[in-house]
Design a protein around this motif. Structure first.
Motif, mmCIF file in Angstrom:
data_model
loop_
_atom_site.group_PDB
_atom_site.id
_atom_site.type_symbol
_atom_site.label_atom_id
_atom_site.label_comp_id
_atom_site.label_asym_id
_atom_site.label_seq_id
_atom_site.Cartn_x
_atom_site.Cartn_y
_atom_site.Cartn_z
ATOM 1 N N PRO A 551 29.441 43.713 40.348
ATOM 2 C CA PRO A 551 30.567 43.033 41.008
ATOM 3 C C PRO A 551 31.873 43.272 40.228
ATOM 4 O O PRO A 551 31.939 42.976 39.032
ATOM 5 C CB PRO A 551 30.170 41.557 40.968
ATOM 6 C CG PRO A 551 28.694 41.553 40.748
ATOM 7 C CD PRO A 551 28.398 42.767 39.923
ATOM 8 N N ARG A 552 32.880 43.789 40.924
ATOM 9 C CA ARG A 552 34.177 44.028 40.261
ATOM 10 C C ARG A 552 34.979 42.746 40.164
ATOM 11 O O ARG A 552 35.878 42.644 39.330
ATOM 12 C CB ARG A 552 34.965 45.080 41.039
ATOM 13 C CG ARG A 552 34.250 46.416 41.203
ATOM 14 C CD ARG A 552 33.940 47.080 39.879
ATOM 15 N NE ARG A 552 35.111 47.477 39.139
ATOM 16 C CZ ARG A 552 35.134 48.387 38.170
ATOM 17 N NH1 ARG A 552 34.002 48.996 37.847
ATOM 18 N NH2 ARG A 552 36.244 48.688 37.521
ATOM 19 N N PHE A 553 34.684 41.799 41.027
ATOM 20 C CA PHE A 553 35.413 40.526 41.031
ATOM 21 C C PHE A 553 34.416 39.374 41.021
ATOM 22 O O PHE A 553 33.395 39.422 41.695
ATOM 23 C CB PHE A 553 36.309 40.402 42.271
ATOM 24 C CG PHE A 553 37.198 41.587 42.483
ATOM 25 C CD1 PHE A 553 38.313 41.805 41.697
ATOM 26 C CD2 PHE A 553 36.910 42.516 43.479
ATOM 27 C CE1 PHE A 553 39.134 42.907 41.893
ATOM 28 C CE2 PHE A 553 37.718 43.617 43.684
ATOM 29 C CZ PHE A 553 38.835 43.821 42.882
ATOM 30 N N PRO A 580 44.694 36.483 43.937
ATOM 31 C CA PRO A 580 44.917 35.279 43.114
ATOM 32 C C PRO A 580 46.105 34.456 43.586
ATOM 33 O O PRO A 580 46.229 33.276 43.208
ATOM 34 C CB PRO A 580 45.151 35.847 41.704
ATOM 35 C CG PRO A 580 45.658 37.221 41.936
ATOM 36 C CD PRO A 580 44.988 37.706 43.180
ATOM 37 N N ASN A 581 46.963 35.058 44.413
ATOM 38 C CA ASN A 581 48.118 34.317 44.927
ATOM 39 C C ASN A 581 47.710 33.344 46.031
ATOM 40 O O ASN A 581 48.470 32.418 46.357
ATOM 41 C CB ASN A 581 49.171 35.290 45.485
ATOM 42 C CG ASN A 581 49.671 36.237 44.416
ATOM 43 O OD1 ASN A 581 49.962 35.816 43.287
ATOM 44 N ND2 ASN A 581 49.767 37.530 44.738
ATOM 45 N N TYR A 588 37.984 36.608 38.172
ATOM 46 C CA TYR A 588 37.816 37.532 37.056
ATOM 47 C C TYR A 588 37.641 38.956 37.587
ATOM 48 O O TYR A 588 37.103 39.171 38.682
ATOM 49 C CB TYR A 588 36.615 37.141 36.200
ATOM 50 C CG TYR A 588 36.832 35.854 35.420
ATOM 51 C CD1 TYR A 588 37.303 35.898 34.108
ATOM 52 C CD2 TYR A 588 36.576 34.616 36.004
ATOM 53 C CE1 TYR A 588 37.518 34.723 33.395
ATOM 54 C CE2 TYR A 588 36.785 33.446 35.309
ATOM 55 C CZ TYR A 588 37.261 33.498 34.004
ATOM 56 O OH TYR A 588 37.483 32.335 33.295
ATOM 57 N N PHE A 589 38.085 39.910 36.770
ATOM 58 C CA PHE A 589 38.027 41.326 37.130
ATOM 59 C C PHE A 589 37.222 42.085 36.070
ATOM 60 O O PHE A 589 37.403 41.861 34.863
ATOM 61 C CB PHE A 589 39.448 41.885 37.216
ATOM 62 C CG PHE A 589 39.519 43.373 37.357
ATOM 63 C CD1 PHE A 589 39.085 44.007 38.508
ATOM 64 C CD2 PHE A 589 40.026 44.165 36.311
ATOM 65 C CE1 PHE A 589 39.161 45.383 38.628
ATOM 66 C CE2 PHE A 589 40.093 45.541 36.429
ATOM 67 C CZ PHE A 589 39.657 46.154 37.600
ATOM 68 N N VAL A 598 37.827 40.037 32.740
ATOM 69 C CA VAL A 598 39.109 39.452 32.331
ATOM 70 C C VAL A 598 39.693 38.682 33.502
ATOM 71 O O VAL A 598 39.403 38.971 34.672
ATOM 72 C CB VAL A 598 40.094 40.553 31.882
ATOM 73 C CG1 VAL A 598 39.537 41.300 30.679
ATOM 74 C CG2 VAL A 598 40.414 41.514 33.022
ATOM 75 N N PRO A 599 40.512 37.677 33.216
ATOM 76 C CA PRO A 599 41.147 36.923 34.313
ATOM 77 C C PRO A 599 41.925 37.864 35.236
ATOM 78 O O PRO A 599 42.623 38.766 34.773
ATOM 79 C CB PRO A 599 42.066 35.943 33.587
ATOM 80 C CG PRO A 599 41.426 35.759 32.240
ATOM 81 C CD PRO A 599 40.855 37.110 31.892
#
Length: 1225
Positions: A551-553, A580-581, A588-589, A598-599
């Motif tokens: 999973p990339r996200f 994220p907006n 996370y990415f 990372v966030p």
């Protein structure tokens, strides 16, 4: 010694086979059990026996047995019956509900749910089960789909109903609330009204039009990918769901536990299955992991139902000392993960888990009966044969099956995920979704393996492992494709939840601008007290998942939305994506460089969506897996013995029947087919034995009628044991009870062809040495014609009539009606044994006068077993339209029906136009045929309802390959069991594989017990070819030969009555060694051969080619002798199609294009009709004798002129030119 070698070889092969197929017996048992249940439902079709009828029977049998345990209340079966009667009467009193209506139920798990459904079914109504979690538009959508005009809701759901009340009021929907009173004037109370009505039974006439095809309930899909769809569940389908319990091993002493919602098929089948088994059911209002095992102990539960998430929730509860203190032995359900499965049994004890696969609307199911962890079923030859399905390649991106250049689907390889599709047929129908033709059609998949076939699209991807177990992979739509690889969301979720910090995961694919396919994303719920460990999660997915599947996200959620049956909802998550907006949850990415999650910031999001983030593009890695070596024995069997399974099943069935026959022989006195009939009559006297012209005759009635016949003949004709009686009767029930009556007296019967007359009739009668003849009233004229001769011989003649004025003829019907129906003493047949003569059945007489074949009681038994060998059961209904004087109609049809204990439908005469109407009217499941009847059926005008019948097996012989193919294409998937046998013969075959064009299969066991061979045959001399030692020569593989069967004690040849010369002709001596003795069948590999110009010419093949000519309807091909020429020259008698003239040129082109020169008929004779036997075999003798002389033949004759390339009229000049050899042939 040889026998022991064979035995050792068979034993070794069996052990080797079982070693490589450890689940073989379980596989066979499972399929046989499913077939048994299928037959059971077919039986229920005949009487429209529904689950409600089963419930009422259970109430009658065990009224005081606890049925429903709910909280601290116990409801017996009688309580349930009375309360459901009350519920029905409340609805009846309102006048709002009548037979055929649908009522929507909007309530949770409570006994009233069950009383309401039972009450509705008692009124002939169906129920729509609304999910009590849905609201607003979704609630209205589901209600509208059902077409209901009445809604019954739980009191606690009143607010949800009020929200949609304006729309309901517009539609004039009546709303009942399960309360004693209602404050809202738009609602009606229900519970108070139940106290005001009677609990008396509901009259059955209120549901008189309900059949097993009627709607029983509408159950909605879970709606994980959109609005729920209303699946139509018929009463027949409900039986299929209910029978999951017995096939899973539930017994009548069990106590079930249902905590799944009743509005769902999984929960509801627990209820209906409990009715089927007559067991007690503990009902829970809502699943509770903390109370689950306490409930099991409280109610002494032995069987639980589950879905995968329930098992996981149970495993997540704190461990207790008493985790294994319970009586649960069986768990039935679906969707359990392999790791949860292992943990569950390790923690809670050795509970048998029966994981199944199925869908509410589906037409197919699987069951993991061996209990293999992680599997949903097994892929076996037998299961696939009787319950056809396929796993086909599926394009995840396009969301459609992959097809080849011909437009057909491609089967997935072993180990490769494939879309499960299941053939839609009479046995496996797909009813679809109510008021949603578009979604219904989406589930139908056309032209899967051949043009015109139709399959149900399950929407599920499964795979078959090397061990032949089937594993669920994913739902279509849940699987996504990324960088050329399929990613299973279930598998990824399973891997992610192994991380300590993650409790639950919902994996899905999201689109990224500029990139093909979808990128993996996971919404996760963290374990209690844990924070997201980004580094640990990265290491875990890197170690356990290929790059394309990671999973990339990741989205952290406080809870994951699920359906009422705990399936994850994905639609909203997919739509929201990873921006994220717009998403307030932590995102996370996956960062390959930092080896961390990372966030996900706005900058990263913009880089990804603008195409600047290259990690996504670089993460594609080709993934290869080495295939394991296939089990050598399995590969060997599949390659060299493709029919091994069918051979094995047939051999086992044959051995079982053989053992029965040996047992019957050893009985003192021996056990005859008459004894079998008497047992049937004693066991189920009221069961219908014969359907005839609108009347039904039970086994008990036929038994009594045959007693009357025996007593009448005993008194009038002074019959004694061993006297032969000739039956000259048409197809009618009296034929059967007259024969049974004779058998009770120990008298054999001679079955005379009712079409024969004059000398032929006298010939047949004299063959058998009969003292009495019994004739039908309509055959009186035929008997009168030979009456003087019969009178001279002192023959007693009886007419099946009440009155007769002809001197020398006696009436019999009046004597039968006056006789007693008391049983006859067995002493009257005390000297009859297994080798005694039971019947005389006559050959058809296509090549001369009929011969009377002697049929012993042993042969009667052997012929009666044919139905059993073909897979017929006691629940089938058998259609007999062949004449009873013929062995096919009498022995295979009628006597076989007695052996099976089944119902037979008897018809006076075959009628192609009425055949299928009869099959539908009488629920025929097994038909009998000969080749011509199949052709006549195929020649009838096509109709829309041709596949609308229940016929599943056709037994007979002589069907041509093209007719066979056309018959199946036109009338459906009927198992055609083509036979080879002769009434007098000692060898026979059954084509149990349904291989088109074949009459049987060769296997070593059959040949060992019934030795036979094919030998070279000289057609000109009409004798076998022998070698220098005087022995016959066996043919090479593929070469035509004469079939001969060795005459032994096990396979005797008795011969023809009163015809020693013809009997001796059939005995062939010194075949393979000096002194041996074989039966000469007179048949080559293909029947009806002749020789012309050094080549074998098959008349049946030539006839097939001729009838392909547009002007020719039927053809009878034979050989005629021409002076000065060796062999015989081909000639055909034909009848033309209505309104057609003989097309000389067109017919020439037909034979020239499709037949070699030597096989082309040189002469054609046009006839108004072709003479046939009573079993539709072409008669040739007279045609051969008459030859081709136009001076003696009035029919139009034609001669093939090879120079003019046409057929020309046959003149006397041409005839003389042929005779004088001016014209060379």
């Amino acid at each position: 010694m040889f026998v022991w070698i064979v035995f050792a070889a068979v034993l070794f092969l069996s052990l080797a086979f079982l070693f490589h197929h450890p689940y073989f017996f379980q596989d066979v048992h499972y399929v046989l059990f499913k077939l048994k249940l299928r037959r059971l439902v077919r039986k229920y079709y005949q009487t429209n026996y529904t689950i409600l009828d089963r419930f009422l029977d259970v109430v009658k049998a065990q009224p005081n047995k606890p049925f429903i345990l709910f909280k601290d209340e116990t409801f017996t079966y009688r309580d349930a019956d009375e309360l459901s009667n009350k519920a029905a009467r409340v609805l009846l009193r309102t006048g709002l509900v009548k037979e055929g209506d649908t009522v929507a139920l909007f309530l949770g798990n409570e006994p009233m749910f069950l009383w309401l459904w039972l009450g509705l079914v008692k009124l002939g109504c169906s129920a729509a089960f609304l999910n009590y979690n849905i609201r607003s538009k979704s609630l209205l959508h589901c209600f509208n789909r059902s077409g209901a005009k009445t809604l019954i809701a739980a009191e606690e759901l009143q607010d949800a109903v009020e929200e949609v009340l304006p729309s309901l009021s517009e539609q004039q929907v009546s709303v009942f609330i399960l309360a004693d009173r209602c404050t809202n004037p738009d609602f009606k109370s229900f519970k108070d009204k139940m106290n005001q009505v009677s609990s008396e039974p509901i009259p059955k006439n209120l549901r008189s039009h309900v059949t097993l095809q009627s709607a029983a309930v509408y159950i909605y899909t879970s709606g994980t990918t959109g609005f729920p769809k209303a699946a139509l569940v018929t009463h027949s389908k409900l039986w299929g769901l209910s029978l999951l319990l017995p096939i899973s091993g539930v017994n009548s002493e069990d106590v079930g536990y249902v905590s799944l919602p009743l509005y769902h098929s999984a929960g509801f089948l627990g209820f209906t299955g409990s009715i089927e088994m007559g067991i007690t059911l503990a009902l829970k209002s809502k699943f509770s992991a903390s109370q689950f095992w306490d409930d099991c102990r409280k109610y002494n539960v032995t069987v639980i139902q589950y879905i995968g998430e329930i098992m996981r929730y149970l495993c997540n509860t704190p461990r207790k000392i008493n985790d294994r203190r319970h009586k649960v032995r069986l768990a039935i359900g679906n969707g359990i993960r392999a790791d949860v499965w292992r943990e569950f049994i390790n923690r809670f004890g050795n509970i048998q888990i029966k994981e199944f696969y199925g869908a509410t609307e589906g037409n197919f199911s699987l069951l993991n009966y061996p209990g293999k962890i992680g599997a949903v079923g097994r892929d076996t030859y037998l299961h696939k044969k009787y319950f056809p399905y396929s796993l086909i390649k599926f394009d995840v991106d396009k969301e459609q099956p992959v097809r080849d250049s011909a437009g057909f689907c491609i089967e997935a390889a072993k180990g490769e995920p494939g879309l499960l599709v299941c053939e839609i047929s009479v046995n496996a129908p797909f009813s679809g979704y109510v008021r949603d033709l578009q979604q219904t059609e989406k589930k139908r998949l056309h032209n899967v393996h051949k043009k015109g076939d139709l399959y149900f699209n399950t929407g599920d991807l499964l795979s078959v492992g090397e061990d032949n177990f089937i594993y669920f992979q994913d739902r279509v739509g849940d699987t996504f494709r990324w960088k050329g690889e399929n990613v299973s969301t279930n598998e990824v979720a399973d891997v992610i939840t192994l991380v300590d910090c993650i409790k639950e995961a919902n994996v899905y694919g999201v689109t990224v601008p500029g990139l093909e396919g979808r990128v993996g994303m996971a919404a996760v719920k963290l374990s209690e007290g844990q924070s997201f460990d980004s580094v640990d999660v990265f290491k875990h997915v890197e170690n356990f998942l290929p790059a394309y599947a990671r999973p990339r996200f990741i989205r952290i959620r406080s809870s994951l939305d699920v359906t009422g049956t705990f399936k994850h909802l994905k639609t909203t998550l997919v739509e929201e994506g990873f921006n994220p907006n717009q998403i307030t949850d932590p995102l996370y990415f996956l960062d390959e460089k930092d080896k961390n999650y990372v966030p996900l910031t706005a900058d990263i999001f913009n880089s990804v969506t603008s195409g600047k983030c290259c990690e996504l593009c670089e993460m594609y890695i080709w993934f290869t897996v080495l295939a394991g070596l296939a089990i050598l024995s399995l590969a060997f069997l599949r390659t060299c013995f493709p029919y091994f399974g069918e051979d094995f099943a047939y051999i086992m069935r044959s051995i079982k029947l053989g053992v029965r026959l040996v047992k019957y022989k050893k009985n003192k006195p021996f056990y005859s087919i008459l004894d079998c009939f008497l047992d049937r009559a004693k066991r189920h006297p009221a069961k219908t034995f014969i359907h005839f012209e609108g009347r039904e005759y039970s086994y008990g009635e036929v038994d009594k009628q045959s007693n009357k016949v025996a007593r009448a003949l005993q008194a009038a004709a002074r019959l004694e044991e061993g006297d032969t009686v000739a039956l000259f009767l048409a197809n009618e029930p009296s034929y059967i009870w007259i024969w049974l009556g004779l058998t009770k007296l120990g008298c054999p019967a001679a079955l005379l062809n009712f079409n024969i007359r004059s000398k032929s009739l006298l010939h047949c009668f004299s063959c058998c040495g009969a003292k009495v003849i019994i004739a039908s009233a309509e055959l009186q004229d035929a008997v009168e014609e030979v009456l003087p001769t019969l009178t001279e011989q002192g023959i007693s003649v009886y007419l099946l009539s009440e009155a007769c004025s002809i001197q020398g003829m006696n009436t019999l019907s009046d004597k039968i009606s006056q006789a007693s129906d008391e049983p006859l003493s067995r002493d009257l047949r005390a000297n009859i044994h297994i080798r005694s003569t039971a019947l005389y059945i006559y050959t058809s007489g296509t090549t001369g006068l009929p011969k009377a074949a002697v049929v012993t009681h042993e042969r009667v038994w052997a012929a009666s077993f044919i139905q059993a060998a073909c897979g017929v059961t006691s629940e089938d209904i058998f259609y007999i339209n062949l004449p009873l004087y013929h062995s096919a109609g009498f022995l295979i049809g009628m006597v076989g029906g007695i052996e099976r204990g089944m119902t037979i439908f008897l018809r006076r005469k075959f009628s192609a136009s009425q055949f299928w109407d009869d099959c539908r009217k009488y629920n025929i499941t097994v038909m009998q045929y000969i080749g011509e009847t199949m052709r006549y059926l195929c020649n009838t005008p096509k109709k829309d309802d041709e596949k609308n019948h229940r016929v599943r097996i056709a037994i007979g012989n002589g069907v041509r390959t093209d007719i066979w193919t056309e018959f199946l294409n036109r009338f459906g998937d009927i198992k055609v069991r083509e036979l080879y046998a002769a009434t007098e013969g000692n060898i026979g075959f059954i084509n149990y594989t349904s291989k088109i064009g074949a009459v049987g299969r060769v296997n070593f066991v059959h040949k060992f017990f019934f030795p036979y061979t094919l030998i070279k045959f000289n057609i000109e001399k009409e004798e076998p070819v022998r070698n220098s030692e005087g022995l016959c020569i066996e043919v090479s593989p593929g070469e035509t030969g004469l079939l001969v069967g060795r005459i032994t004690q096990r396979s005797p040849f008795i011969g023809y009555a009163g015809n020693q010369q013809q009997t001796e002709k059939k005995r062939l001596r010194d075949v393979l060694k000096k002194g041996d003795l074989y039966f000469n069948t007179g048949d080559l590999l293909r029947l009806d051969h002749q020789k012309w110009k050094g080549e074998n010419v098959a008349t049946s093949e030539v006839a097939d080619i001729l009838t392909m000519a547009p002007c020719i309807l039927e053809a009878n091909v034979y050989g005629v002798k021409v002076e000065g020429h060796e062999g015989r020259i081909g000639m055909a008698a034909v009848i033309l199609k209505e309104g057609e003239e003989f097309d000389c040129s067109g017919t020439y082109k037909q034979v020239a294009n499709y037949l070699p020169a030597y096989a082309r008929p040189r002469f054609i004779r046009i006839q108004a009709c072709l003479e046939m036997t009573g079993t539709f075999k072409m008669k040739k003798v007279r045609l051969v004798e008459e030859g081709f002389n136009p001076a003696h033949i009035q029919d139009s004759l034609y001669f093939l002129d090879p120079e003019k390339k046409t057929y020309i009229p046959m003149t006397e000049d041409i005839y003389r030119a042929i005779a004088s050899r001016e014209i060379k042939l």
